[in-house]
Design a protein around this motif. Structure first.
Motif, PDB file in Angstrom:
ATOM      1  N   LYS A  86       0.662  -1.333   0.109  1.00 62.39           N
ATOM      2  CA  LYS A  86       0.163  -0.135   0.173  1.00 62.39           C
ATOM      3  C   LYS A  86       0.633   1.030   0.009  1.00 62.39           C
ATOM      4  O   LYS A  86       0.697   1.995  -0.836  1.00 62.39           O
ATOM      5  CB  LYS A  86      -0.962   0.146   1.058  1.00 62.39           C
ATOM      6  CG  LYS A  86      -2.226  -1.308   1.288  1.00 62.39           C
ATOM      7  CD  LYS A  86      -3.146  -1.352   2.216  1.00 62.39           C
ATOM      8  CE  LYS A  86      -3.966  -2.536   2.139  1.00 62.39           C
ATOM      9  NZ  LYS A  86      -5.009  -2.350   3.795  1.00 62.39           N
ATOM     10  N   MET A  87       1.845   1.221   0.690  1.00 61.73           N
ATOM     11  CA  MET A  87       2.903   2.521   0.639  1.00 61.73           C
ATOM     12  C   MET A  87       3.730   2.373  -0.872  1.00 61.73           C
ATOM     13  O   MET A  87       3.758   3.888  -1.306  1.00 61.73           O
ATOM     14  CB  MET A  87       3.869   2.156   1.588  1.00 61.73           C
ATOM     15  CG  MET A  87       5.299   3.707   1.751  1.00 61.73           C
ATOM     16  SD  MET A  87       6.195   2.675   2.976  1.00 61.73           S
ATOM     17  CE  MET A  87       7.245   1.789   1.531  1.00 61.73           C
ATOM     18  N   PHE A  88       3.879   1.216  -1.192  1.00 58.51           N
ATOM     19  CA  PHE A  88       4.387   1.803  -2.258  1.00 58.51           C
ATOM     20  C   PHE A  88       3.450   2.299  -3.532  1.00 58.51           C
ATOM     21  O   PHE A  88       3.506   3.138  -4.352  1.00 58.51           O
ATOM     22  CB  PHE A  88       5.453   0.518  -3.309  1.00 58.51           C
ATOM     23  CG  PHE A  88       6.149   0.291  -2.276  1.00 58.51           C
ATOM     24  CD1 PHE A  88       7.907   1.584  -3.029  1.00 58.51           C
ATOM     25  CD2 PHE A  88       6.645  -0.851  -1.467  1.00 58.51           C
ATOM     26  CE1 PHE A  88       8.941   0.477  -2.093  1.00 58.51           C
ATOM     27  CE2 PHE A  88       7.611  -1.318  -0.841  1.00 58.51           C
ATOM     28  CZ  PHE A  88       8.912  -0.981  -1.187  1.00 58.51           C
ATOM     29  N   HIS A  89       2.092   1.887  -3.616  1.00 52.33           N
ATOM     30  CA  HIS A  89       1.063   1.223  -4.103  1.00 52.33           C
ATOM     31  C   HIS A  89       0.993   3.356  -4.461  1.00 52.33           C
ATOM     32  O   HIS A  89       0.792   4.308  -5.304  1.00 52.33           O
ATOM     33  CB  HIS A  89       0.178   1.180  -3.649  1.00 52.33           C
ATOM     34  CG  HIS A  89      -0.882   1.619  -4.608  1.00 52.33           C
ATOM     35  ND1 HIS A  89      -0.937   0.790  -5.866  1.00 52.33           N
ATOM     36  CD2 HIS A  89      -2.337   2.232  -4.479  1.00 52.33           C
ATOM     37  CE1 HIS A  89      -2.351   1.553  -6.805  1.00 52.33           C
ATOM     38  NE2 HIS A  89      -2.569   2.074  -5.559  1.00 52.33           N
ATOM     39  N   ALA A 128       1.137  -7.946  -4.516  1.00 47.62           N
ATOM     40  CA  ALA A 128       1.214  -7.093  -6.112  1.00 47.62           C
ATOM     41  C   ALA A 128       0.162  -7.920  -7.212  1.00 47.62           C
ATOM     42  O   ALA A 128       0.169  -6.483  -8.228  1.00 47.62           O
ATOM     43  CB  ALA A 128       2.693  -7.027  -6.379  1.00 47.62           C
ATOM     44  N   LEU A 129       0.616  -8.743  -7.693  1.00 49.95           N
ATOM     45  CA  LEU A 129       0.060  -8.935  -9.527  1.00 49.95           C
ATOM     46  C   LEU A 129      -1.052  -8.447 -10.040  1.00 49.95           C
ATOM     47  O   LEU A 129      -1.638  -8.170 -10.746  1.00 49.95           O
ATOM     48  CB  LEU A 129       0.908 -10.591  -9.905  1.00 49.95           C
ATOM     49  CG  LEU A 129      -0.087 -11.542 -10.941  1.00 49.95           C
ATOM     50  CD1 LEU A 129       1.021 -10.467 -12.267  1.00 49.95           C
ATOM     51  CD2 LEU A 129       0.198 -13.023 -10.740  1.00 49.95           C
ATOM     52  N   LEU A 224       0.471   5.951   6.138  1.00 49.39           N
ATOM     53  CA  LEU A 224       0.253   4.887   5.581  1.00 49.39           C
ATOM     54  C   LEU A 224       2.475   4.959   5.723  1.00 49.39           C
ATOM     55  O   LEU A 224       2.635   3.166   5.625  1.00 49.39           O
ATOM     56  CB  LEU A 224       0.519   4.847   4.377  1.00 49.39           C
ATOM     57  CG  LEU A 224      -0.113   3.761   3.325  1.00 49.39           C
ATOM     58  CD1 LEU A 224      -0.665   2.978   4.006  1.00 49.39           C
ATOM     59  CD2 LEU A 224      -0.494   4.217   2.054  1.00 49.39           C
ATOM     60  N   LEU A 225       3.088   5.431   5.389  1.00 45.06           N
ATOM     61  CA  LEU A 225       4.649   5.530   5.294  1.00 45.06           C
ATOM     62  C   LEU A 225       4.974   4.726   6.373  1.00 45.06           C
ATOM     63  O   LEU A 225       5.802   4.213   6.429  1.00 45.06           O
ATOM     64  CB  LEU A 225       4.755   7.016   5.021  1.00 45.06           C
ATOM     65  CG  LEU A 225       6.705   6.835   4.804  1.00 45.06           C
ATOM     66  CD1 LEU A 225       7.207   5.992   3.670  1.00 45.06           C
ATOM     67  CD2 LEU A 225       7.080   8.629   4.841  1.00 45.06           C
ATOM     68  N   ARG A 226       4.925   5.570   8.074  1.00 47.35           N
ATOM     69  CA  ARG A 226       5.142   4.506   8.821  1.00 47.35           C
ATOM     70  C   ARG A 226       4.735   3.338   9.113  1.00 47.35           C
ATOM     71  O   ARG A 226       5.335   2.451   9.676  1.00 47.35           O
ATOM     72  CB  ARG A 226       4.551   5.531  10.076  1.00 47.35           C
ATOM     73  CG  ARG A 226       5.047   6.473  10.091  1.00 47.35           C
ATOM     74  CD  ARG A 226       4.512   7.288  11.654  1.00 47.35           C
ATOM     75  NE  ARG A 226       3.337   7.041  12.239  1.00 47.35           N
ATOM     76  CZ  ARG A 226       1.844   8.866  11.158  1.00 47.35           C
ATOM     77  NH1 ARG A 226       2.926   9.775  11.076  1.00 47.35           N
ATOM     78  NH2 ARG A 226       0.712   8.570  11.976  1.00 47.35           N
ATOM     79  N   ALA A 227       3.676   3.112   8.785  1.00 48.59           N
ATOM     80  CA  ALA A 227       3.375   1.293   8.922  1.00 48.59           C
ATOM     81  C   ALA A 227       3.728   0.853   7.439  1.00 48.59           C
ATOM     82  O   ALA A 227       4.335  -0.544   8.353  1.00 48.59           O
ATOM     83  CB  ALA A 227       1.712   1.176   8.170  1.00 48.59           C
ATOM     84  N   GLY A 228       3.850   1.176   6.722  1.00 45.67           N
ATOM     85  CA  GLY A 228       4.997   0.022   5.654  1.00 45.67           C
ATOM     86  C   GLY A 228       6.078  -0.344   5.909  1.00 45.67           C
ATOM     87  O   GLY A 228       6.771  -0.277   5.487  1.00 45.67           O
ATOM     88  N   LEU A 229       7.008   0.903   6.762  1.00 50.19           N
ATOM     89  CA  LEU A 229       8.242   1.342   7.442  1.00 50.19           C
ATOM     90  C   LEU A 229       8.796   0.280   8.279  1.00 50.19           C
ATOM     91  O   LEU A 229       9.442   0.251   8.784  1.00 50.19           O
ATOM     92  CB  LEU A 229       9.116   2.636   7.239  1.00 50.19           C
ATOM     93  CG  LEU A 229       8.876   2.956   5.842  1.00 50.19           C
ATOM     94  CD1 LEU A 229       9.727   4.738   6.867  1.00 50.19           C
ATOM     95  CD2 LEU A 229       9.879   2.531   5.073  1.00 50.19           C
TER      96      LEU A 229
END
Length: 441
Positions: A86-89, A128-129, A224-229
């Protein structure tokens, strides 16, 4: 019968048993113990198997294996890996090929959490796919991205394959992990460069997401960045004390497993089902690796007793007059050939008794060779006709992705891997600089 012929007969018998579908540890261990009984009688045969088991039980770093596997399954089963995508998205979707680049980033982080290729493949194919296909990414490119990215799991620490190599080659696990860091990140960067160039040349392969799909308040993006990291924080909590010498390797693995468990509890995702699945998977994979290591050690002991390694060294260097580098390249080619029908563990167990002592006799560094072996396994994973990742992708991909698409997707990524392998072979310090720097200090 000469010792050389006995060694050849043992190797041929083992390969024949593997081709009949026998389990890897059963085929290798059976050949080792039967050969020991025939050569040295009851006492010698029993002693080899028993002493191999005792060496395995006394190998303290083996405790890291279940710790890292448990950590990876906790993070995967608790869906913390979903937050990464989700962060990369959101943060990278505006670039051409941004989601494909984000998928490579996801695979690198999954590798740092799990250490197994199959985990990255499962997460990439299920998370991802579908998203990439839904946003009109080229199906051949994205299947290649997921297969290539998931292969990083056996190179980026904490690589379970490198733990197995360390046990068989009797090399420090910590040095092997550090040796895999720069080559792994270099290969990931090469994949990203390839994606950027392809999508710049042909934007239809990876279109940028429309602004409305990425619209989100800055506060939500930062959350979202914090959750992804979070997985990066777990990895840092585990590796920083180890690199600085504050904890041993086993203690660091325990910190990683406990940190992942606590993170899942604090996020409210550590259910009974998640815990039970993680423990069962950890137990199954750990036992599988222990049986394989035990069989490999017994087989290697018999080969050492026969002097087979010395005979092969003499054959290549004195009778055939081959240059050590030519011998090394032939070894890598044999790994790629075996990788068309065997996985990385089976390949290592089969040839380690021959190759590892031979590499040492030729004057090459065994830590560096461990990285070469692992990169070659990555290539073998994606090499037709029976590459391991090809069939994993076929099993997980939706019906619109055919086997022809999967085979056609891997060629550019295999070429990138071959280039990376050549670079590491020509410049060994790419692999050896970091462990030399850390352990030198």
């Amino acid at each position: 019968m000469s010792y050389e012929m006995i060694a050849i007969f043992m190797f041929a018998t083992m390969m024949a048993m593997l081709l009949t579908g026998q389990r890897v540890f059963g085929a290798i261990g059976f050949v080792a113990v039967i050969a020991a009984l025939v050569l040295w009688g009851d006492r010698g045969g029993y002693d080899i198997a028993f002493s191999s088991a005792m060496k395995l039980m006394k190998w303290y770093p083996l405790l890291t294996l279940p710790m890292f596997i448990f950590m990876g399954y906790v993070l995967s089963e608790s869906k913390i890996a979903d937050d990464l995508y989700k962060m990369f998205h959101v943060w990278m979707g505006g670039l051409r090929g941004g989601l494909a680049i984000g998928t490579i980033g996801l695979m690198v982080l999954i590798s740092a959490m799990n250490g197994l290729s199959v985990a990255g493949m499962a997460i990439g194919a299920t998370i991802a796919l579908p998203e990439l296909l839904k946003r009109n990414y080229d199906k051949r490119m994205v299947t290649g991205v997921i297969q290539a990215g998931s292969s990083l799991g056996i190179l980026v620490p904490p690589s379970v394959v490198l733990v197995l190599y360390a046990m068989i080659a009797r090399q420090p696990v910590g040095q092997l992990w550090l040796a895999g860091v720069i080559p792994g990140l270099m290969m990931a960067a090469m994949f990203i460069i390839y994606i950027v160039i392809r999508c710049w040349w042909n934007p239809s392969l990876g279109p940028a997401l429309p602004p409305e799909e990425r619209a989100m308040p800055l506060g939500e993006k930062l959350k979202l960045l914090r959750a992804g990291l979070l997985p990066l924080g777990i990895f840092a909590a585990m590796m920083v004390p180890f690199v600085n010498g504050w904890t041993s390797l086993v203690e660091s693995s325990a910190i990683g497993a406990m940190t992942a468990f606590v993170a899942a509890v604090l996020k409210g995702r550590m259910t009974r089902e998640v815990f039970e699945t993680s423990v069962r998977q950890t137990l199954g994979i750990s036992c599988m690796f222990m049986w394989i290591i035990l069989a490999a050690m017994a087989f290697g002991a018999v080969f050492d007793g026969l002097g087979a390694v010395k005979a092969i060294d003499t054959l290549f260097t004195e009778r055939l007059g081959l240059d050590p580098w030519i011998i090394l390249i032939l070894m890598q080619l044999s790994f790629i050939l075996m990788g068309t029908f065997l996985d990385d563990t089976a390949m290592l167990v089969i040839v380690a008794p021959l190759y590892v002592p031979l590499v040492k006799a030729l004057g090459f560094d065994l830590v560096w060779y461990g990285v070469l072996y692992t990169i070659t396994c990555q290539i073998a994973y994606m090499t037709p006709p029976f590459g391991y990742n090809l069939f994993l992708m076929r099993a997980m991909a939706p019906p619109e992705i055919t086997l022809k698409d999967i085979y056609g997707s891997i060629l550019p990524f295999v070429l990138v891997m071959v280039f990376a392998l050549a670079v590491v072979m020509i410049f060994p310090q790419i692999a050896l600089w970091l462990p030399g720097y850390i352990y030198g200090n």
